[in-house]
Design an enzyme around this catalytic site. Structure first.
Site, PDB file in Angstrom:
ATOM      1  N   CYS A   9      -5.187  44.529 -30.789  1.00 47.11           N
ATOM      2  CA  CYS A   9      -5.664  44.090 -29.475  1.00 47.11           C
ATOM      3  C   CYS A   9      -6.085  45.294 -28.620  1.00 47.11           C
ATOM      4  O   CYS A   9      -5.677  46.422 -28.880  1.00 47.11           O
ATOM      5  CB  CYS A   9      -4.567  43.348 -28.749  1.00 47.11           C
TER       6      CYS A   9
ATOM      7  N   ARG B 119     -11.326  48.156 -32.793  1.00 49.97           N
ATOM      8  CA  ARG B 119      -9.922  47.974 -33.148  1.00 49.97           C
ATOM      9  C   ARG B 119      -9.690  46.647 -33.864  1.00 49.97           C
ATOM     10  O   ARG B 119      -8.642  46.453 -34.472  1.00 49.97           O
ATOM     11  CB  ARG B 119      -9.048  48.043 -31.894  1.00 49.97           C
TER      12      ARG B 119
ATOM     13  N   TRP C  28      -6.183  40.109 -31.201  1.00 50.27           N
ATOM     14  CA  TRP C  28      -6.126  39.945 -32.654  1.00 50.27           C
ATOM     15  C   TRP C  28      -4.920  39.050 -32.906  1.00 50.27           C
ATOM     16  O   TRP C  28      -3.783  39.453 -32.654  1.00 50.27           O
ATOM     17  CB  TRP C  28      -5.955  41.307 -33.320  1.00 50.27           C
TER      18      TRP C  28
ATOM     19  N   ASN D  28      -0.646  43.970 -25.341  1.00 43.71           N
ATOM     20  CA  ASN D  28      -0.782  44.419 -26.730  1.00 43.71           C
ATOM     21  C   ASN D  28       0.623  44.510 -27.296  1.00 43.71           C
ATOM     22  O   ASN D  28       1.524  45.003 -26.613  1.00 43.71           O
ATOM     23  CB  ASN D  28      -1.396  45.827 -26.811  1.00 43.71           C
ATOM     24  N   GLY D  29       0.798  44.099 -28.535  1.00 42.43           N
ATOM     25  CA  GLY D  29       2.129  44.205 -29.136  1.00 42.43           C
ATOM     26  C   GLY D  29       2.752  42.838 -29.278  1.00 42.43           C
ATOM     27  O   GLY D  29       2.065  41.814 -29.281  1.00 42.43           O
TER      28      GLY D  29
ATOM     29  N   GLU E 276      -8.921  54.467 -53.437  1.00 44.84           N
ATOM     30  CA  GLU E 276      -9.629  54.502 -52.155  1.00 44.84           C
ATOM     31  C   GLU E 276     -11.029  53.897 -52.284  1.00 44.84           C
ATOM     32  O   GLU E 276     -11.478  53.166 -51.399  1.00 44.84           O
ATOM     33  CB  GLU E 276      -9.686  55.957 -51.644  1.00 44.84           C
TER      34      GLU E 276
ATOM     35  N   LYS F 217     -12.192  50.757 -50.080  1.00 38.94           N
ATOM     36  CA  LYS F 217     -13.376  50.786 -49.201  1.00 38.94           C
ATOM     37  C   LYS F 217     -14.273  49.599 -49.512  1.00 38.94           C
ATOM     38  O   LYS F 217     -14.749  48.923 -48.622  1.00 38.94           O
ATOM     39  CB  LYS F 217     -14.194  52.080 -49.406  1.00 38.94           C
TER      40      LYS F 217
ATOM     41  N   GLU G  35     -12.653  46.197 -48.427  1.00 34.95           N
ATOM     42  CA  GLU G  35     -12.541  46.069 -46.966  1.00 34.95           C
ATOM     43  C   GLU G  35     -13.846  45.632 -46.307  1.00 34.95           C
ATOM     44  O   GLU G  35     -13.841  44.779 -45.436  1.00 34.95           O
ATOM     45  CB  GLU G  35     -12.229  47.448 -46.350  1.00 34.95           C
TER      46      GLU G  35
ATOM     47  N   HIS H 100      -3.326  48.447 -70.769  1.00 34.55           N
ATOM     48  CA  HIS H 100      -2.020  47.787 -70.662  1.00 34.55           C
ATOM     49  C   HIS H 100      -2.117  46.484 -69.883  1.00 34.55           C
ATOM     50  O   HIS H 100      -1.113  45.985 -69.383  1.00 34.55           O
ATOM     51  CB  HIS H 100      -1.002  48.739 -70.018  1.00 34.55           C
TER      52      HIS H 100
ATOM     53  N   LYS I 141      -8.374  48.413 -36.588  1.00 30.18           N
ATOM     54  CA  LYS I 141      -8.342  49.865 -36.743  1.00 30.18           C
ATOM     55  C   LYS I 141      -6.941  50.401 -36.570  1.00 30.18           C
ATOM     56  O   LYS I 141      -6.549  51.415 -37.139  1.00 30.18           O
ATOM     57  CB  LYS I 141      -9.279  50.491 -35.692  1.00 30.18           C
TER      58      LYS I 141
HETATM   59  C1  AGP Z   1      -8.565  52.102 -44.017  1.00 25.43           C
HETATM   60  O1  AGP Z   1      -9.902  51.979 -44.346  1.00 25.43           O
HETATM   61  C2  AGP Z   1      -7.948  50.883 -43.566  1.00 25.43           C
HETATM   62  N1  AGP Z   1      -8.607  50.341 -42.443  1.00 25.43           N
HETATM   63  C3  AGP Z   1      -6.442  50.802 -43.519  1.00 25.43           C
HETATM   64  O2  AGP Z   1      -6.020  50.719 -44.839  1.00 25.43           O
HETATM   65  C4  AGP Z   1      -5.693  51.944 -42.823  1.00 25.43           C
HETATM   66  O3  AGP Z   1      -5.805  53.109 -43.567  1.00 25.43           O
HETATM   67  C5  AGP Z   1      -4.222  51.538 -42.675  1.00 25.43           C
HETATM   68  O4  AGP Z   1      -4.136  50.415 -41.856  1.00 25.43           O
HETATM   69  C6  AGP Z   1      -3.363  52.650 -42.132  1.00 25.43           C
HETATM   70  O5  AGP Z   1      -3.785  53.025 -40.865  1.00 25.43           O
HETATM   71  P1  AGP Z   1      -3.308  54.361 -40.191  1.00 25.43           P
HETATM   72  O6  AGP Z   1      -3.872  55.481 -40.966  1.00 25.43           O
HETATM   73  O7  AGP Z   1      -3.820  54.274 -38.796  1.00 25.43           O
HETATM   74  O8  AGP Z   1      -1.807  54.360 -40.232  1.00 25.43           O
END
Ligand code: AGP
Length: 633
Positions: free
Chosen positions: A2, A27, A74, A100-101, A506, A510, A513, A529, A628
């Site tokens: 949020c 975010r 969110w 927020n929270g 990674e 990517k 996501e 395996h 984010k």
């Molecule tokens: C990365 O592309 C992602 N959006 C997500 O996995 C992110 O790395 C994860 O939420 C951890 O976030 P942080 O690095 O802010 O702790």
């Protein structure tokens, strides 16, 4: 997740709030709302979905209000519907609140309030707050007490004492139209100072175009913003003396600067980020003959390194992948046993306590709830133990001003600056750079590699920004072309080994996501395996094959995939006939020291994910369901 924005001053608040919320879109959110005070009434407008929905509703009810709060939500408690969107209000529609929270004890508070006759209009945890404030205001004295600066502030203070959880709050009340109150309890909120106007926001991009003078609230602090100035109190009601500081953030950093998406801009910023890390972490004039000084200047205190026996790293998502590369580097270069944990798992099943252990939290946002909780738990469970078991906490982040920065005594600032695209790119490469510096510093101090090898690695690192630039320049177009062939693909497999296994993870993360294509990363040797059962002509395999200790192994694992009809894409410097025989498509990268190769093999995988997602017409910077900054557990 949020986002919060607030304004009090002499300009029309609505546009300032809306454009502030737009700066927080990155975010992640699914509804939004704004409340302003005009002619003794609170005007609260909310809308489901993107901010343009809210904007078009607001166009029909323009007010010149000069105070207001805004929010992007969110969903956590209750669906992403308008009735659950913030601001939430009390029954008389006098008080508006954004949060927020999470309010952890909301159900018991809700029951208490229901018994008193309060009716709820939403499914959220947050709606208890305006009702609680209304209840306290009902019993407040009609005039201000000698030591109490404001009745509204007192009611807010009484309310926050009843709340459990991690939250940041901004509030306005039509009966106190010259006060905007903000509260921080383990969720970030900053106050911005302008000329006769004041702002608040959950993150600085929301206010950077108005002011660079900011004051981040600390935990258990309350800010009272009026047209005359800002007062800060603790939860006990004592006034605190605090000075704003100047932000080192340029408004241009939160603009796309001609790129189609922030993600692409941030991919292109990576050579600069690596250069900034090289300048900051490595002494320019160190040479092999210098046996008294480390080539590394991380500025970490010696207590972090003394008698170090173990390292444990907690992180989530992409930061967890950086931690896996970090483990490889620390174990192979400095010979220190290192464990990497998902923060969300570690907090409920921590490893047995080990002595002389460094705990590292890695997070680009500096706000990830699980990572912060894992670090807090580590601090707590070690605090009454004998000295060798005491917690040593180190944070790795590009947001040193974040909650992480307040929480741990030592920070490596990864110098990536703020990242707007939800998919981490430049912050990941910067985390890798921090781990190279840390591992090399430890290796130097423990004498675990020769000065010549140390020099060789540092020299290699210095070549990396140029290599990234060359990869971007030479490969982006062909990767974009290649992406056309996968726009309809349903599944992808990424394989790598050794130090490039985390890069396979990674690359897969990517892609999934931002393109919503199912993708998995595996250590290439694990394919047979189980996962090899997935392979056929419809499932492409991206193999990271860099010359070094596992090159031949990766190639033979890749051939096994090819024998199952998978289309094979090689990220490799190997060219010519041999490569043509194995790979259906090549994404060439330069030949570099195997130890440094992740910084380079990463780039084509980022570009491939980006171009596939862009071709599919998806919202690359704000992928669905993602945030984010993941501030809830
Ligand atoms: C990365 O592309 C992602 N959006 C997500 O996995 C992110 O790395 C994860 O939420 C951890 O976030 P942080 O690095 O802010 O702790």
């Amino acid at each position: 997740m949020c986002g919060i924005v607030g304004y009090i001053g002499t300009q029309a608040a609505t546009e300032i709030l809306l454009s502030g919320l737009e700066k927080l879109e990155y975010r992640g959110y699914d509804s939004a709302g704004i409340a302003t005070i005009w002619e003794n009434e609170v005007n609260c407008i909310r809308a489901k979905g993107k901010l343009y929905n809210l904007r078009s509703k607001l166009e029909q009810v323009e007010t010149p209000a000069q105070i207001g709060i805004g929010h992007t939500r969110w969903a956590t408690h209750g669906k992403p519907e308008e009735y659950n969107a913030h601001p939430h209000m009390d029954a008389a529609m006098r008080i508006a609140v954004v949060v927020n929270g999470i309010i952890e004890n909301y159900s018991e508070l809700r029951e208490e309030l229901k018994h008193k006759g309060y009716q709820f209009r939403s499914d959220t945890d947050v709606e208890v707050i305006p009702h609680l404030i209304a209840e306290f205001l009902k019993h407040s004295p009609s005039s201000v007490l000698p030591l109490c600066p404001s009745i509204f502030l007192e009611a807010v203070r009484d309310t926050v004492h009843k709340l459990k959880g991690a939250f940041a709050i901004a509030l306005i009340c039509a009966d106190y139209p010259d006060e905007l109150i903000v509260v921080r309890q383990q969720a970030p909120i900053v106050i911005g100072f302008g000329q006769g106007e004041f702002f608040c926001a959950s993150d600085t991009p929301a206010i950077i175009s108005h002011t660079r003078a900011v004051l981040p609230l600390e935990n258990r602090e309350i800010g009272r913003l009026t047209p005359l100035g800002v007062e800060i109190y603790n939860f006990a009601g004592e006034r605190l003396k605090k000075q704003p500081r100047l932000l080192n953030l340029n408004p241009m950093m939160v603009e796309k600067q001609g790129f189609k998406h922030f993600m692409l801009k941030e991919i292109y910023e990576q050579p600069g980020v690596v250069r900034a890390c090289l300048d900051a972490y490595f002494h320019a004039n160190w040479n092999v003959g210098d046996s008294t000084n480390s080539p590394i200047k991380l500025g970490l205190s010696t207590e972090i390194y003394a008698n170090l026996e173990q390292i444990q790293i907690v992180a989530c998502g992409t930061s967890w992948h950086a931690a896996l590369v970090g483990k490889y580097l620390i174990e192979q270069l400095a010979e220190i046993p290192t464990q990497v944990h998902y923060a969300s798992e570690f907090r409920y099943a921590p490893s047995p306590l080990t002595p002389n252990t460094l705990t590292i939290g890695v997070t680009q946002s500096g706000e990830t709830a699980d990572t912060l909780a894992a670090l807090a738990m580590e601090q707590e469970r070690r605090q009454h133990k004998e000295p060798k078991y005491q917690a040593r906490l180190l944070g790795i982040t590009n947001r040193p001003e974040s909650t992480l920065g307040h929480m741990v005594p030592h920070i490596i600032n990864t110098l990536a600056g703020i990242e707007i695209g939800v998919a981490a790119t430049k912050t990941f490469i910067a985390q890798l750079m921090a781990f190279y510096a840390l591992a090399l510093d430890l290796a130097y101090l423990r004498n675990s590699i020769s000065p010549t090898r140390l020099q060789e690695i540092i020299n290699g690192l210095r070549q990396i920004p140029g290599e990234i630039e060359a990869t971007l320049e030479k490969q982006e177009h062909s990767i974009e072309q290649l992406a056309h062939e996968f726009a309809e693909t349903k599944d992808f497999i990424f394989v790598g080994r050794g130090i490039n296994f985390p890069i396979a993870l990674e690359g897969a993360l990517k892609l999934k996501e931002i393109s919503y294509i199912h993708a998995e990363g595996y250590p290439a040797g694990e394919m047979k395996h189980g996962p090899i059962a997935l392979l056929d002509a419809k499932v492409p395999v991206v193999a990271i094959a860099m010359p070094g200790s596992v090159y031949e192994k990766v190639i033979s694992n890749a051939q096994e995939a090819k024998a199952r009809d998978s289309r094979l894409i090689g990220v490799t410097p190997i060219n010519g006939t041999q490569a043509a025989e194995i790979f259906d498509n090549l994404i060439p990268v330069s030949k570099v020291d195997e130890l440094l190769s992740p910084i380079l093999t990463l780039i084509p995988l980022q570009l491939l994910a980006y171009h596939i997602a862009a071709l599919r017409g998806l919202d690359v910077d704000q992928p669905r369901n993602l945030a984010k900054s993941v501030t809830v557990e």
